[in-house]
Enzyme design. Sequence first.
Site, PDB file in Angstrom:
ATOM      1  N   THR A 164      -8.792   6.177  -2.736  1.00  9.33           N
ATOM      2  CA  THR A 164     -10.281   5.853  -3.128  1.00  9.33           C
ATOM      3  C   THR A 164     -11.106   6.879  -2.775  1.00  9.33           C
ATOM      4  OG1 THR A 164     -10.444   4.805  -1.027  1.00  9.33           O
ATOM      5  CG2 THR A 164      -9.667   3.373  -2.583  1.00  9.33           C
TER       6      THR A 164
ATOM      7  N   HIS B   2       0.709  -1.021  -0.031  1.00 10.86           N
ATOM      8  CA  HIS B   2       0.223  -0.174   0.175  1.00 10.86           C
ATOM      9  C   HIS B   2       0.870   1.125   0.215  1.00 10.86           C
ATOM     10  CE1 HIS B   2      -4.147  -1.474   0.582  1.00 10.86           C
ATOM     11  NE2 HIS B   2      -3.605  -2.464   1.153  1.00 10.86           N
TER      12      HIS B   2
ATOM     13  N   LYS C 285      -0.039  14.634   1.267  1.00 12.39           N
ATOM     14  CA  LYS C 285      -1.433  14.771   0.549  1.00 12.39           C
ATOM     15  C   LYS C 285      -1.517  16.341   0.350  1.00 12.39           C
ATOM     16  CE  LYS C 285      -3.837  10.629   2.819  1.00 12.39           C
ATOM     17  NZ  LYS C 285      -4.454   9.965   1.584  1.00 12.39           N
TER      18      LYS C 285
ATOM     19  N   LYS D 296     -14.852   7.944  -4.731  1.00 14.14           N
ATOM     20  CA  LYS D 296     -16.135   8.068  -4.399  1.00 14.14           C
ATOM     21  C   LYS D 296     -16.505   9.559  -4.818  1.00 14.14           C
ATOM     22  CE  LYS D 296     -14.319   6.054  -0.070  1.00 14.14           C
ATOM     23  NZ  LYS D 296     -13.733   6.281   1.134  1.00 14.14           N
TER      24      LYS D 296
ATOM     25  N   LYS E 281      -9.728  13.634   3.777  1.00 12.40           N
ATOM     26  CA  LYS E 281      -8.803  12.531   3.946  1.00 12.40           C
ATOM     27  C   LYS E 281      -7.960  12.704   5.137  1.00 12.40           C
ATOM     28  CE  LYS E 281      -7.235  13.732  -0.405  1.00 12.40           C
ATOM     29  NZ  LYS E 281      -7.244  12.566  -0.922  1.00 12.40           N
ATOM     30  N   ARG E 282      -7.159  11.839   5.374  1.00 14.16           N
ATOM     31  CA  ARG E 282      -6.085  11.816   6.621  1.00 14.16           C
ATOM     32  C   ARG E 282      -5.192  13.213   6.217  1.00 14.16           C
ATOM     33  NH1 ARG E 282      -5.645   7.759  10.360  1.00 14.16           N
ATOM     34  NH2 ARG E 282      -4.189   9.341  11.231  1.00 14.16           N
TER      35      ARG E 282
HETATM   36  C1  LIG Z   1     -12.424   6.713   1.214  1.00 19.21           C
HETATM   37  C2  LIG Z   1     -11.984   7.072   2.768  1.00 19.21           C
HETATM   38  C3  LIG Z   1     -10.597   7.437   3.189  1.00 19.21           C
HETATM   39  C4  LIG Z   1      -9.493   7.309   2.088  1.00 19.21           C
HETATM   40  O1  LIG Z   1      -9.486   8.502   1.367  1.00 19.21           O
HETATM   41  P1  LIG Z   1      -8.331   9.034   0.519  1.00 19.21           P
HETATM   42  O2  LIG Z   1      -8.748  10.235  -0.170  1.00 19.21           O
HETATM   43  O3  LIG Z   1      -8.099   8.081  -0.472  1.00 19.21           O
HETATM   44  O4  LIG Z   1      -6.929   9.142   1.258  1.00 19.21           O
HETATM   45  C5  LIG Z   1     -10.242   7.711   4.189  1.00 19.21           C
HETATM   46  N1  LIG Z   1     -11.227   7.798   5.157  1.00 19.21           N
HETATM   47  C6  LIG Z   1     -12.685   7.629   5.155  1.00 19.21           C
HETATM   48  C7  LIG Z   1     -13.499   7.657   6.208  1.00 19.21           C
HETATM   49  C8  LIG Z   1     -13.084   7.095   3.805  1.00 19.21           C
HETATM   50  O5  LIG Z   1     -14.372   6.836   3.538  1.00 19.21           O
END
Ligand SMILES: *Cc1c(COP(=O)(O)O)cnc(C)c1O
Length: 812
Positions: free
Chosen positions: A655, A356, A553, A659, A547-548
């Site tokens: 991911t 990952h 990022k 979404k 995101k985190r």
């Molecule tokens: C999808 C998701 C992530 C991943 O987000 P990235 O933008 O790909 O880092 C992290 N936390 C939650 C709650 C998510 O639903």
Amino acid sequence: MPLNTSAKPQSPDISKDINSHLLHTVGADPGAASSSEMMQAVAQVARAQLSERWVHTQREERKHKARRVVYLSMEFLMGRTLSNALAALNLTEGAAAGALQHAKNLEDLTGCEPDAALGNGGLGRLAACFLDSMATLGLPSFGYGIRYEYGMFAQEIQGGNQVEYPDSWLKDGTPWEFPRAELTYPVRFGGWVAHEDGKVVWKHAGEVAAKAYDMVVPGHGTHKVSTLRLWKAVAPDHIDLGAFNTGDYARAAAAKNEYENISWVLYPNDSTPAGRELRLKQEYFFVAASMQDLIKRHLDEHHTLDNLAEHVAIHLNDTHPAIGVAELMRILCDEHDMLWDKAWALCGKTFSYTNHTLMPEALETWPVSLIQHVLPRHLEIIFRINKEFLDQAARFRPGDQEFLKRLSLIDETGERRVRMAHLSVVGSHQINGVSALHSELLVRTIFTDFASLWPHRFTNMTNGVTPRRWLAQANPSLSKLLDASLGSGWRLDLNKLQGLKEHQGDAAFREQFRAIKRYNKVRLAHLIKETTGVVVSPDSLFDVQVKRIHEYKRQLLNVLHVVTRYQAILANPDAPWVPRTVIFAGKAASSYVAAKSIIRLIHDVGLTVNNDERIGDKLKVVFIPNYGVSVAEIIMPGADLSEQISTAGTEASGTGNMKLALNGALTIGTDDGANIEIRQNVGDDNIFIFGLKTPEVRDLRVTGYHPLNYYEGNPTLKAVLNAIGEGEFSPDEPGRYSALINSLVWGGDHYLLLADYASYVATQQQVDGVYRQPELWSQRAIANVAGMGVFSSDRTIGEYARQIWRVTPAPY
Ligand SMILES: *Cc1c(COP(=O)(O)O)cnc(C)c1O
């Protein structure tokens, strides 16, 4: 508009069952039940049906001796269960009608359920989407993990700072777990190893019991369900008896805690290994319990371990369960007297591994001394695996000592450490990255030497997300429009979304699409008002980065653009600005100082900008606290613009990007991770790509990156960095962000924010240009939804099943 051609069978009336469960299971008066009691009663109705499906699926899998996949993961970010379970059981309308009889909306009920937040971020959520797809595709499958008493911490913001609170998600119990009292296994630690006339005996020093708790994972469009089996650590019965009998209850409790703390808390880290003994114990704990469980099941069905690899595929979600390779060798050789070579061949046919991350600081290693202390027999096994592997590698490139050093499972520079990624690679028949770019970089960077030995082991499985949660559940309004125009089949075949291309040119359709986006933005604006007190206009462009919080990022690059825009509006207030609301959400690891400083900066900039009367609705900046699955379900549908701006080559896949695009947001992003494949699928015209590409990043670093040149060479950038660094947004403490800004200008700017800044800001202006043309914007947003079919986790899991696991849906 065409009629919905594939209408579902009617949802049954369950009001009697709800009342019965209120009275008999929940212990509440059906005439005066609270939302929470109603939630529990509806959950019990669903639970009963899922239980039947579980028993049936298990019975059939046993009868057919199905080949199964076992997915080992330290994290499962499941979120809430009720809405998803109701949808899978076709009980949504029935439950809504039942709720209405008690003067409640279904959302009042579902909102009472706490999230199961047994994960940090993307990696854990991926595991949850994968379980949904495995069940939906009918693959015989088990997910295995830890039943953390406390999941991901809850985030509050106080004075702009992140404050962490424990997430005691189990404090009121959960209707969703099935305790399996009969499934309890011992897990041993420590001690030493005796080699007694050819026999190896691990004289362990301590033992803890692992107790199974099952969560049933419903498939959609099928009666099959899958299982998420989570382990809880329990002190063995004998442990506290002594102290208990002498009346020393405090000592008895302390002894018990010593053991049970293994499953207490999720490590709140993301992409950095936690260098703690307890973390290593957690990893071994859940792997050891899962292995015993799968071996027991196999022996019950097949009575020999010789054919283990024919009937089970074990998948390692990152290196956290990599100790499983040594554990399986220990079980086969020490407990079942299998010869080493035979056991090793079997192991190699059983395991596969997903990497990952490429970031060196995130690759898990453990000090040899710690493994010696906690798992002495496993260390011996790792040494033997390493010796035989290096002997083989030496024959491949005779005399090349550097090659062997790079390949070794043991890092000998400094304190000797075990490289868990190397253990995973040598123990697996397939190793995959999570996007095309990431998989290519894997074999060019961290695994080049392994790829020269075993080119065919390395492959790609681009991530995906489940359309059931991230479209059907999160965005009911858009789902209704899709059902009406495409039929409801997209839930199980997301490629059907391609049919939207026909509607892109239809002005009436675009109008409906826009109305839905507006509705979802109003919903998001309510959440923002509720959680931050800031009032934002749903007519502004909703610019979303969720995101985190992590330097790679580049939330800070986003802030640089916000401040740029702020200064530009002040300089030119009467220009036709496109009003924007910049929305952030995300948690920072509790010990990550820079990430926490970025959260504070977002709040400080927000305070200044949001209260500047010269700005008005032209710019707002908000930070939605406590990002998690349920918060994401409200944010994704309300986004216009999706920020995916990691330094090229650093985001393995992402991911969140999927979404957001699936819900009709346009992406502004770098050529990184799955952004590249999103571009290929939605079309170059429907995405905003900016910044350095991966080879350019590499070249710049090789030739020498000088952030100071960008600072001195770009007056706009200089003004922005000076404003932040000199305290314009923190007048009460002018030096608050000097370290953060200095790390860019003077500290090497590791993630190249200054190098990408000009391109980013220029591209944001292009975004404004398109947003000024609502018809064009809608057309592009629709093209995004239409192109996202390939990012269904059903596609991803179908590929894993065929190419890596060789499991097929059982034929019943
Ligand atoms: C999808 C998701 C992530 C991943 O987000 P990235 O933008 O790909 O880092 C992290 N936390 C939650 C709650 C998510 O639903």
